[in-house]
Write an enzyme that holds these catalytic residues in place. Structure first.
Site, short mmCIF file in Angstrom:
data_model
loop_
_atom_site.label_atom_id
_atom_site.label_comp_id
_atom_site.label_asym_id
_atom_site.label_seq_id
_atom_site.Cartn_x
_atom_site.Cartn_y
_atom_site.Cartn_z
CG ASP A 159 7.59 59.75 22.02
OD1 ASP A 159 8.56 60.28 22.59
OD2 ASP A 159 6.83 60.38 21.27
CG HIS A 160 11.57 54.25 22.89
ND1 HIS A 160 12.83 53.92 23.34
CD2 HIS A 160 10.75 54.11 23.95
CE1 HIS A 160 12.77 53.58 24.61
NE2 HIS A 160 11.52 53.68 25.01
#
Length: 204
Positions: A72-73
């Site tokens: 994820d970011h």
């Protein structure tokens, strides 16, 4: 001579393997990327899989183009972009954000024993796929999947049980995935010819 071996995984060409370990009779399909992952005995993935920060049980069947533990970011920060955590790629005097990478690595996805993950499915971090479960092709799994349950869709939802709850509990108690190679070979004709309930009756 058998193609798969107990002493080393069968890794096809063009794979990228980092910080991972493999049990007996494991196969990794061509072009796959495996990072920070444990593969249990007899599990395999087909071509071009991307698996990170995951614990894969025994006898898992992972189809091509599957992604497990999709990274994820940082959505809560001002930017989603690599520059603030892969910073050394952009500046000589900056270092990567090791805390962010440790956070990612700690968000383990779990795939249980005797599971089937369909083509191009995505399993998000910190999701657990129960023993015997089936994830349909193209599904995006954001929540835990109960043992011996079939899920499909975007986002994935239960379609039906693979076995009744009672049969599922008996199968997990039998735990045939812990049998050694010799015992599995002896039971091979029954695995081929018997439905689950009949096999349970014989081996419980």
């Amino acid at each position: 001579m058998a193609r798969l071996r107990s002493d080393q995984p069968f890794i096809h060409p063009d794979c990228q393997i980092t910080d991972s370990s493999f049990g007996e009779y494991v196969e990794i399909g061509a072009g796959s990327r495996i990072a920070n992952t444990v593969f249990g005995d007899y599990s395999y993935c087909d071509r071009t899989c991307d698996i990170a920060n995951a614990h894969i049980g025994k006898f898992a069947n992972i189809a091509s183009f599957t992604r497990i533990g999709a990274t994820d970011h940082p959505m809560e920060k001002a930017s989603l972009h690599h520059f603030h955590y892969r910073s050394a790629d952009y500046w000589d005097d900056a270092e990567h954000d090791t805390d962010w990478f440790a956070h990612r690595a700690g968000r383990t996805a779990y795939v249980g024993h005797d599971t089937w993950i369909g083509h191009a499915a995505i399993i998000k971090p910190e999701v657990t796929i129960g023993h015997g479960a089936v994830v349909a092709s193209g599904a995006i799994v954001t929540r835990d999947v109960a043992p011996y349950t079939i899920v499909a869709g975007v986002t994935a939802k239960p379609i039906r049980r693979r076995f009744s709850e009672g049969t599922a509990e008996r199968m997990m108690a039998l735990a045939w995935w812990d049998w050694d190679n010799v015992r599995l070979r002896a039971a091979l004709p029954d695995f081929r010819s018997m439905r689950a309930e009949k096999l349970l009756e014989k081996y419980e």
